[in-house]
Design an enzyme around this catalytic site. Structure first.
Site, mmCIF file in Angstrom:
data_model
loop_
_atom_site.group_PDB
_atom_site.id
_atom_site.type_symbol
_atom_site.label_atom_id
_atom_site.label_comp_id
_atom_site.label_asym_id
_atom_site.label_seq_id
_atom_site.Cartn_x
_atom_site.Cartn_y
_atom_site.Cartn_z
ATOM 1 C CB SER A 166 36.905 47.326 62.730
ATOM 2 O OG SER A 166 35.677 47.251 63.395
ATOM 3 C CG ASN A 178 39.017 43.157 61.796
ATOM 4 O OD1 ASN A 178 39.823 42.673 62.581
ATOM 5 N ND2 ASN A 178 38.531 44.373 61.938
ATOM 6 C CD GLU A 206 43.114 46.200 57.406
ATOM 7 O OE1 GLU A 206 43.264 45.047 56.984
ATOM 8 O OE2 GLU A 206 42.100 46.556 58.034
ATOM 9 C CG HIS A 237 40.945 49.157 60.668
ATOM 10 N ND1 HIS A 237 41.016 47.819 60.407
ATOM 11 C CD2 HIS A 237 40.402 49.268 61.909
ATOM 12 C CE1 HIS A 237 40.539 47.145 61.441
ATOM 13 N NE2 HIS A 237 40.163 47.999 62.360
HETATM 14 N N1 CAA Z 1 48.562 49.871 75.451
HETATM 15 C C1 CAA Z 1 49.796 50.354 75.218
HETATM 16 N N2 CAA Z 1 50.890 49.563 75.174
HETATM 17 C C2 CAA Z 1 50.706 48.263 75.401
HETATM 18 C C3 CAA Z 1 49.447 47.708 75.661
HETATM 19 C C4 CAA Z 1 48.336 48.580 75.679
HETATM 20 N N3 CAA Z 1 47.098 48.130 75.884
HETATM 21 N N4 CAA Z 1 49.584 46.369 75.844
HETATM 22 C C5 CAA Z 1 50.898 46.100 75.698
HETATM 23 N N5 CAA Z 1 51.560 47.224 75.433
HETATM 24 C C6 CAA Z 1 53.001 47.361 75.195
HETATM 25 C C7 CAA Z 1 53.790 47.043 76.446
HETATM 26 O O1 CAA Z 1 53.952 48.188 77.233
HETATM 27 C C8 CAA Z 1 55.091 46.556 75.850
HETATM 28 O O2 CAA Z 1 55.861 47.677 75.467
HETATM 29 P P1 CAA Z 1 57.466 47.586 75.425
HETATM 30 O O3 CAA Z 1 57.843 46.640 74.324
HETATM 31 O O4 CAA Z 1 57.848 48.994 75.141
HETATM 32 O O5 CAA Z 1 57.884 47.099 76.771
HETATM 33 C C9 CAA Z 1 54.683 45.855 74.562
HETATM 34 O O6 CAA Z 1 53.376 46.360 74.238
HETATM 35 C C10 CAA Z 1 54.608 44.372 74.745
HETATM 36 O O7 CAA Z 1 53.730 44.118 75.817
HETATM 37 P P2 CAA Z 1 53.941 42.989 76.910
HETATM 38 O O8 CAA Z 1 55.417 42.689 77.035
HETATM 39 O O9 CAA Z 1 53.213 43.385 78.150
HETATM 40 O O10 CAA Z 1 53.145 41.755 76.365
HETATM 41 P P3 CAA Z 1 53.267 41.006 75.000
HETATM 42 O O11 CAA Z 1 54.664 40.877 74.530
HETATM 43 O O12 CAA Z 1 52.424 39.807 75.168
HETATM 44 O O13 CAA Z 1 52.534 41.966 73.948
HETATM 45 C C11 CAA Z 1 50.586 42.541 72.789
HETATM 46 C C12 CAA Z 1 51.220 42.410 74.150
HETATM 47 C C13 CAA Z 1 51.310 43.608 71.977
HETATM 48 C C14 CAA Z 1 49.135 42.976 73.017
HETATM 49 C C15 CAA Z 1 50.690 41.160 72.063
HETATM 50 O O14 CAA Z 1 50.154 40.155 72.895
HETATM 51 C C16 CAA Z 1 49.964 41.114 70.741
HETATM 52 O O15 CAA Z 1 50.495 41.533 69.728
HETATM 53 N N6 CAA Z 1 48.725 40.573 70.731
HETATM 54 C C17 CAA Z 1 47.928 40.511 69.556
HETATM 55 C C18 CAA Z 1 47.229 41.818 69.334
HETATM 56 C C19 CAA Z 1 46.392 41.827 68.093
HETATM 57 O O16 CAA Z 1 46.264 40.864 67.376
HETATM 58 N N7 CAA Z 1 45.790 42.989 67.833
HETATM 59 C C20 CAA Z 1 44.900 43.156 66.730
HETATM 60 C C21 CAA Z 1 43.516 42.901 67.182
HETATM 61 S S1 CAA Z 1 42.360 43.122 65.878
HETATM 62 C C22 CAA Z 1 42.078 44.764 65.840
HETATM 63 O O17 CAA Z 1 42.494 45.524 66.662
HETATM 64 C C23 CAA Z 1 41.288 45.239 64.716
HETATM 65 C C24 CAA Z 1 39.871 45.403 64.951
HETATM 66 O O18 CAA Z 1 39.255 46.124 64.192
HETATM 67 C C25 CAA Z 1 39.141 44.675 65.998
#
Ligand code: CAA
Length: 283
Positions: free
Chosen positions: A119, A190, A152, A140
């Protein structure tokens, strides 16, 4: 350049998600972990997630079994030798990564492309540790990798254009939206997201609002899908701090210095969901 067999190194949160994405897209996957039991546990979780997709009507009956049949686990790096692509998602530590890439370099067939899910670390430095720097590239993914559409794609200084294009095409084939980013600390997402999360920690440090209220503020006031502290718990405070430190160390710009709140979360082992406790409690 055609990919059939893909290795994923590291069966943590990201490796697990990437392995599922690849298997769902029809690729044979070798999931490598130092401790095979961890990889086996990750596969059980993939099975559960795939079964849930069937329950929700988002995947056909039996697709979970097909996905699982495509994934083999191993603790022997030799088993990735004939893979067309290795996606490395191990710990964010340059020295450890370099050692692993040197091992991959001697183990894998000459055509194998080595992609890193790092990352924030320098792809150019990782590539330079191998005798095939033109075949090393950044790939990424975002957490949760099964859900987040972006990838990315980061060419190292040495990466060939052919390799970049092949990885961009592979991302599309797996249903992802790739963007090409020149190497720079934190790349695009990030560079924006992590300082935002760190700023939330500074706001907490200054006592301006509670964890819950800061999260509510960003969810309802900026339409973030989750607040910065919930996101930190999802990503891991250790990963968040490591990226913050990279941004700071690479640029020397004090605006990227990590907050004490974030540092203390890591010192206490309150890393988030993966340890059962972060800014929130998950037990
Ligand atoms: N693994 C697999 N699937 C998952 C999951 C997980 N950990 N968490 C949620 N899901 C799936 C659910 O099963 C659901 O699937 P369906 O649409 O098929 O039903 C879908 O995602 C939506 O989940 P929820 O309805 O339970 O909850 P939500 O609508 O709040 O979505 C989320 C959850 C997708 C995590 C959403 O909150 C979100 O987009 N959050 C932001 C995530 C983000 O910003 N990620 C980037 C982080 S930075 C990074 O990763 C880079 C780095 O280098 C650090």
């Amino acid at each position: 350049m055609e990919f059939k067999k893909v290795a994923v190194l590291g069966a943590g949160t990201m490796g697990l998600g990437i392995a599922q994405v690849m298997a769902q897209s029809g690729y044979d996957v070798v999931l490598y972990e130092i401790d095979k039991a961890i990889a086996d546990k990750a596969v059980v979780k993939i099975g559960k997630l795939a079964a849930r997709n069937i329950e929700k009507g988002k995947a056909p009956e039996g697709s979970d079994k097909i996905i699982l049949s495509r994934i083999k686990t191993t603790a022997n790096l030799q088993d990735v030798a004939d893979c067309d692509l290795v996606i490395e998602a191990i710990i964010e530590n340059m020295e450890i990564k370099k050692k692993v890439y040197q091992q991959l370099d001697v183990t894998c067939k000459p055509e194998t492309i080595l992609a890193s899910n790092s990352s924030s670390l320098s792809l150019t430095e990782i590539a330079a540790a191998t005798a095939r720097p033109q075949q090393v590239v950044g790939m990424h993914f975002f957490n949760p990798a099964q859900v987040m559409q972006l990838v990315e794609v980061i060419p190292a200084l040495q990466t060939s254009e052919e390799v970049v294009q092949a990885i961009m095409e592979l991302c599309v084939k797996t249903g992802k939206k790739p963007i090409r980013v020149k190497e720079g600390p934190g790349f695009v997402v990030n560079r924006i997201l992590i300082p935002g999360m760190n700023e939330a920690a500074f706001i907490l440090q200054e006592g301006l609002a509670t964890v819950e209220d800061i999260d509510t503020a960003m969810k309802l006031g900026a339409n973030w899908p989750m607040g910065p502290f919930a996101l930190c718990d999802l990503v891991g405070a250790d990963v968040t701090l490591a990226i913050c430190d990279t941004l700071y160390n690479e640029t020397g710009d004090p605006k990227y210095r990590a907050s004490s709140v974030l540092k203390n979360q890591v010192r206490a082992g309150y890393l988030g969901k993966k340890t059962g406790r972060g800014f929130y409690n998950y037990n």
